[in-house]
Design a protein around this motif. Structure first.
Motif, mmCIF file in Angstrom:
data_model
loop_
_atom_site.group_PDB
_atom_site.id
_atom_site.type_symbol
_atom_site.label_atom_id
_atom_site.label_comp_id
_atom_site.label_asym_id
_atom_site.label_seq_id
_atom_site.Cartn_x
_atom_site.Cartn_y
_atom_site.Cartn_z
ATOM 1 N N ARG A 16 0.864 -1.194 0.000
ATOM 2 C CA ARG A 16 0.000 0.000 0.000
ATOM 3 C C ARG A 16 0.889 1.229 0.000
ATOM 4 O O ARG A 16 1.604 1.483 0.965
ATOM 5 C CB ARG A 16 -0.886 0.019 1.249
ATOM 6 C CG ARG A 16 -1.974 -1.029 1.237
ATOM 7 C CD ARG A 16 -3.062 -0.630 2.221
ATOM 8 N NE ARG A 16 -3.730 0.575 1.765
ATOM 9 C CZ ARG A 16 -4.403 1.410 2.569
ATOM 10 N NH1 ARG A 16 -4.467 1.191 3.853
ATOM 11 N NH2 ARG A 16 -4.992 2.474 2.068
ATOM 12 N N ALA A 68 -3.050 21.157 -8.213
ATOM 13 C CA ALA A 68 -3.914 20.160 -7.581
ATOM 14 C C ALA A 68 -4.838 19.540 -8.637
ATOM 15 O O ALA A 68 -5.076 18.341 -8.644
ATOM 16 C CB ALA A 68 -4.734 20.797 -6.465
ATOM 17 N N ARG A 72 -4.912 15.674 -9.789
ATOM 18 C CA ARG A 72 -6.182 14.936 -9.733
ATOM 19 C C ARG A 72 -6.477 14.265 -11.075
ATOM 20 O O ARG A 72 -6.904 13.111 -11.123
ATOM 21 C CB ARG A 72 -7.309 15.895 -9.347
ATOM 22 C CG ARG A 72 -8.667 15.246 -9.166
ATOM 23 C CD ARG A 72 -9.743 16.294 -8.916
ATOM 24 N NE ARG A 72 -9.506 17.070 -7.714
ATOM 25 C CZ ARG A 72 -9.848 16.653 -6.487
ATOM 26 N NH1 ARG A 72 -10.445 15.499 -6.319
ATOM 27 N NH2 ARG A 72 -9.596 17.406 -5.435
ATOM 28 N N PRO A 81 -7.406 6.379 -6.113
ATOM 29 C CA PRO A 81 -8.040 7.405 -5.279
ATOM 30 C C PRO A 81 -7.108 8.598 -5.123
ATOM 31 O O PRO A 81 -5.885 8.447 -5.237
ATOM 32 C CB PRO A 81 -8.252 6.723 -3.925
ATOM 33 C CG PRO A 81 -7.998 5.277 -4.143
ATOM 34 C CD PRO A 81 -7.150 5.143 -5.366
ATOM 35 N N TYR A 83 -6.529 12.451 -2.925
ATOM 36 C CA TYR A 83 -6.930 13.405 -1.888
ATOM 37 C C TYR A 83 -5.939 14.555 -1.855
ATOM 38 O O TYR A 83 -4.821 14.438 -2.343
ATOM 39 C CB TYR A 83 -6.955 12.738 -0.506
ATOM 40 C CG TYR A 83 -7.757 11.472 -0.476
ATOM 41 C CD1 TYR A 83 -9.135 11.503 -0.312
ATOM 42 C CD2 TYR A 83 -7.144 10.233 -0.665
ATOM 43 C CE1 TYR A 83 -9.886 10.344 -0.322
ATOM 44 C CE2 TYR A 83 -7.885 9.064 -0.682
ATOM 45 C CZ TYR A 83 -9.248 9.127 -0.510
ATOM 46 O OH TYR A 83 -9.988 7.980 -0.525
ATOM 47 N N VAL A 84 -6.385 15.650 -1.274
ATOM 48 C CA VAL A 84 -5.476 16.769 -1.033
ATOM 49 C C VAL A 84 -5.233 16.839 0.473
ATOM 50 O O VAL A 84 -6.180 16.823 1.250
ATOM 51 C CB VAL A 84 -6.071 18.093 -1.532
ATOM 52 C CG1 VAL A 84 -5.129 19.253 -1.214
ATOM 53 C CG2 VAL A 84 -6.332 18.019 -3.027
ATOM 54 N N TRP A 85 -3.959 16.858 0.840
ATOM 55 C CA TRP A 85 -3.629 16.991 2.264
ATOM 56 C C TRP A 85 -3.110 18.393 2.499
ATOM 57 O O TRP A 85 -2.206 18.857 1.803
ATOM 58 C CB TRP A 85 -2.564 15.969 2.681
ATOM 59 C CG TRP A 85 -3.127 14.607 2.901
ATOM 60 C CD1 TRP A 85 -4.406 14.198 2.677
ATOM 61 C CD2 TRP A 85 -2.409 13.447 3.368
ATOM 62 N NE1 TRP A 85 -4.535 12.860 2.985
ATOM 63 C CE2 TRP A 85 -3.334 12.386 3.413
ATOM 64 C CE3 TRP A 85 -1.094 13.213 3.756
ATOM 65 C CZ2 TRP A 85 -2.976 11.110 3.831
ATOM 66 C CZ3 TRP A 85 -0.727 11.939 4.167
ATOM 67 C CH2 TRP A 85 -1.665 10.896 4.205
ATOM 68 N N PHE A 133 -0.473 2.834 5.338
ATOM 69 C CA PHE A 133 0.344 2.701 4.135
ATOM 70 C C PHE A 133 1.717 2.157 4.528
ATOM 71 O O PHE A 133 2.151 2.292 5.672
ATOM 72 C CB PHE A 133 0.499 4.057 3.424
ATOM 73 C CG PHE A 133 -0.790 4.579 2.852
ATOM 74 C CD1 PHE A 133 -1.206 4.165 1.593
ATOM 75 C CD2 PHE A 133 -1.601 5.439 3.577
ATOM 76 C CE1 PHE A 133 -2.408 4.630 1.055
ATOM 77 C CE2 PHE A 133 -2.795 5.905 3.055
ATOM 78 C CZ PHE A 133 -3.199 5.501 1.792
#
Lengths: 373, 387
Positions: A16, A68, A72, A81, A83-85, A133
């Motif tokens: 992962r 971003a 994406r 998948p 995501y934005v951190w 992960f």
């Protein structure tokens, strides 16, 4: 499946992994290769800039938003998948404020290196591991084989092993750099072949948080103007004025605006910066030459730290050439005696020791330069 | 997939989708003078009448728009511009409004000389009538308070607020996109001057909505052109969208009571089961046992020690769709302004997760959530709260 580039983490299959996706072509292809290798990949874009442009919390500069968006889109194409951190606050504290403080102290920091050390392979990696992960994959141009050794990229012009050399074995043990065996050209070609829209996106060059590239202006904004003297190293004569010693870097020639030539008619370079007296000292090129570099905060990656001096090569700035040297450790201190003098070595940069190797020079360890003479 | 994000958007009702497809096969601009145009116009007007009938409005009060955001912008900017010449320059808005309202109001403040007044809410997210009464004066152009909150599901005392505003000659606009189909919504009975409704929150298509606007409420258009909608809104009418929207609104309103009962029962079970597996979970918003206080499909929790977006990622990996309740266009999770206005501290606000139920929700969705939630909470707690 064992991947050449998978590092220690890649010895397992179906790992992962969290792919840090900047929106550029390198990180997109790195993520694609992790997917192709059979790993369970999740893409994350790190929101690092802190421009609260409107009253609305979380509003960010358009560039970051576009990046971003690109990240994406790449994740969509890869079917992973995404995501934005939000790492803006940490980035500001650990990288931007550190950058300003280092300049204020008369040193020349490398923010990319600090970001790797404090954000990508610390805050992000820690969070990734806690969330289940096994590793973080990035688009850095460097090789990390199953032997756990960090090597230069095959593309020496793009090699980023220098800014990764601050990572310890624990951090490297959870990292994957899938691009180390490829040239930038190959990476772009692969992006095209995979249908990634970022294939032709220009490389980012400058410091990511100084959008217009004007580092001096950025520093003036944060540190203010403080007029001081530009002094000749030989005679002690005041040759000119400056708006703040922090804006200068050892080895700098342009932008001194001395107004008159030196008595010998040769160009002058910044030799040193003294924040306490706000003085910039200049002199001829040969006065920049150093043959002894001392560093602190040593990180030794390749096995046990050596006892006694070792012959190797050192790199002393981000795109510097390797220089033969004798390196010796003493606790967290590192000293390098250079076989031939080098010019323009600035405190705050890293000294990275390499062992030349036909399969890619091996990073031995690194330290932060404190003095050079 | 367990889809627990119906407040973001809910699947189309089969009859709304059928109506859309059937109408989309037909040609005709509703403004054309020939037979095809007349047929399209007829469909639009029938739809307008159907919507008006179930929302307690007159057909002429229904203005079709491109959705909730457009309706909110039209009501706020349009009414402000129309009333500004009378010296009415103050705009009052609830502190927990959706960004479609908040950003429009702030834009008027920054660019059009409006004096923006935020109406504070109590710890449940409600604008208390006395707060509005105190803020009203003869310089107020309009008031905007949502019918029900999109994040925590708190239902506002809209009729009371509208009566207070009307008594001072001030029109009240309400964003009712979350309310229609979940709680009884009657335009005329509520006394509001303008009401926003949108298709995709109640089983209709995306990209179509309406502003119900009283005939006596002056409103300056945002979109100029053919003047299709009462000269307040221009643009070729989206006939299939409007037809489908009308089918969905009619269905949602006609079945509201039984729908709400079913959702509330399921939602109460969800809350009970979440509390059973995560005992320190904190329910935000209005209590579920006070009739009419909260949307029946809404459950909003804080999970102490967990980042909401970490939980979202972990649940998403198990194919469970939830929301942290707020996101900016870059997708960065930010502490919700709704929770902050309700008095939550920023750290607590970041721990929140919203579960919203809809017409396709089943107990199996809850089972999937309850299975996945405890390990996700454990993991997210280990990851901790980042700076």
């Amino acid at each position: 499946m064992i991947n050449e580039w998978g590092g220690q983490a890649g010895r397992l299959s179906g790992v992962r992994v969290l792919a840090a996706m900047s929106g550029g072509v390198d990180s997109a292809v790195a993520a694609a290769r992790a997917v192709a290798a059979g790993h369970d990949v999740t893409g994350v874009h790190l929101a690092l800039s802190k421009n609260a442009a409107t009253h609305r919390t979380g509003a960010r500069g358009c560039c970051t938003k576009e990046d971003a968006h690109d990240a994406r889109r790449s994740a969509d194409v890869l079917g992973i998948p995404f995501y934005v951190w939000d790492m803006a606050e940490r980035f500001h504290e650990d990288v931007v404020e550190d950058f300003v403080a280092e300049y204020a102290a008369g040193r020349t920091p490398n923010p990319c290196l600090r970001c790797n050390e404090k954000i990508k392979f610390a805050a992000v990696l820690d969070r990734a591991l806690a969330l289940g992960f096994d590793a973080v994959v990035t688009g850095h141009h460097a090789r990390l084989g199953a032997d756990g050794l960090l090597r230069r990229s095959v593309d020496l012009a793009k090699d980023q092993s220098y800014v990764l050399a601050v990572l310890n074995s624990e951090q490297l043990g959870h990292s994957m750099f899938p691009l180390g065996d490829s040239t930038k050209e190959q990476v772009r070609a692969e992006a095209h072949a995979r249908g990634l829209a970022v294939a032709d996106k220009p490389d980012s060059h400058d410091i990511c948080f100084i959008a217009d590239g004007d580092t001096q202006g950025f520093l003036r904004k944060h540190l203010g103007s403080e007029p001081g003297d530009i002094v000749d190293a030989g005679t002690g004569e005041v040759l000119g004025k400056h708006d703040g010693a922090f804006a200068y870097t050892v080895g700098q020639r342009k932008g001194l605006a001395l107004g008159r030539p030196a008595p010998d008619g040769r160009p002058r370079y910044v030799l040193s910066i003294t924040p306490v007296t706000n003085t910039v000292t200049v002199g001829p090129a040969e006065a920049l030459e150093v043959s002894q570099v001392d560093g602190t905060r040593t990180v030794w990656i390749a096995g046990e730290p050596p006892v006694g001096p070792i012959e190797c090569e050192v790199q002393l700035r981000a795109h510097g050439r390797p220089a033969p040297a004798v390196v010796e450790l003493d606790g967290s201190a590192m000293s390098a005696r250079l076989r031939r003098p080098e010019r323009g070595i600035a405190a705050g940069q890293a000294v990275v020791a390499y062992r030349p190797d036909p399969a890619g020079d091996i990073v031995l360890g690194s330290a932060t330069i404190t003095t050079a003479s | 997939m367990a889809y627990l994000d119906h407040a973001a958007t809910t699947p189309m009702l089969p009859e709304a989708l059928d109506a859309y497809v059937a109408t989309a096969r037909e040609v005709g601009n509703a403004s054309s003078l020939h037979g095809a145009g007349r047929a399209a116009r007829r469909r639009v007007e029938e739809s307008r009448e159907r919507i008006a009938a179930v929302l307690g409005a007159r057909p002429s009060e229904v203005i079709f728009t491109g959705g909730g955001t457009e309706s909110d912008n039209l009501a706020i900017k349009g009414v402000y511009w129309a009333r500004r010449p009378e010296g009415r320059t103050k705009v009052l808005a609830g502190a927990v409004e959706h960004h479609a309202v908040l950003d429009a109001v702030h834009w008027l403040g920054e660019h059009e000389g409006a004096e923006v007044v935020s109406l504070p809410v109590d710890h449940e997210g409600r604008v208390r009538p006395e707060v509005l009464a105190e803020a009203l004066d003869d310089t107020v152009a309009l008031v905007s308070v949502m019918w029900a909150n999109n994040e925590v599901g708190t239902v506002q005392p809209i009729a009371e607020l509208a009566a207070l505003a009307a008594a001072r000659g001030v029109p009240l606009h309400t964003d009712a996109v979350q309310a229609v189909g979940q709680v009884p919504v009657d335009y005329a009975a509520s006394g509001v001057a303008a009401l926003t409704v949108t298709g995709h929150k109640l089983g209709g298509p995306l990209g179509v909505g309406a502003l119900v606007l009283g005939r006596d409420v002056a409103c300056t258009p945002l979109l100029h052109g053919g003047g299709q909608e009462r000269d307040v809104r221009s643009g070729t009418l989206d006939v299939p969208g409007i037809v489908s929207f009308a089918v969905a609104v009619e269905h949602a309103v006609k079945h509201q009571e039984q729908h709400a009962q079913r959702l509330a029962a399921l939602r109460d079970e969800l809350i009970e089961r979440v509390r059973a597996v995560v005992p320190d979970a904190v329910l935000n918003g209005a209590p579920t046992d006070r009739p009419g206080a909260r949307l029946p499909g809404n459950a909003h929790f804080g999970f102490p020690g967990c980042e909401g977006d970490a939980l979202l990622l972990l649940l998403d990996a198990q194919d469970i769709a939830v929301s942290t309740g707020s996101a900016c266009s870059a997708g960065v999770a930010q502490p919700s302004h709704v929770l902050l206005e309700m008095g939550a501290d920023p750290l607590a606000a970041r721990t929140s997760l919203r579960f919203t139920l809809g017409h396709t929700s089943t107990r199996a969705d809850l089972d999937a959530l309850i299975t996945a939630l405890p390990p996700a909470v454990d993991r997210a707690r280990r990851a901790g709260m980042s700076r």
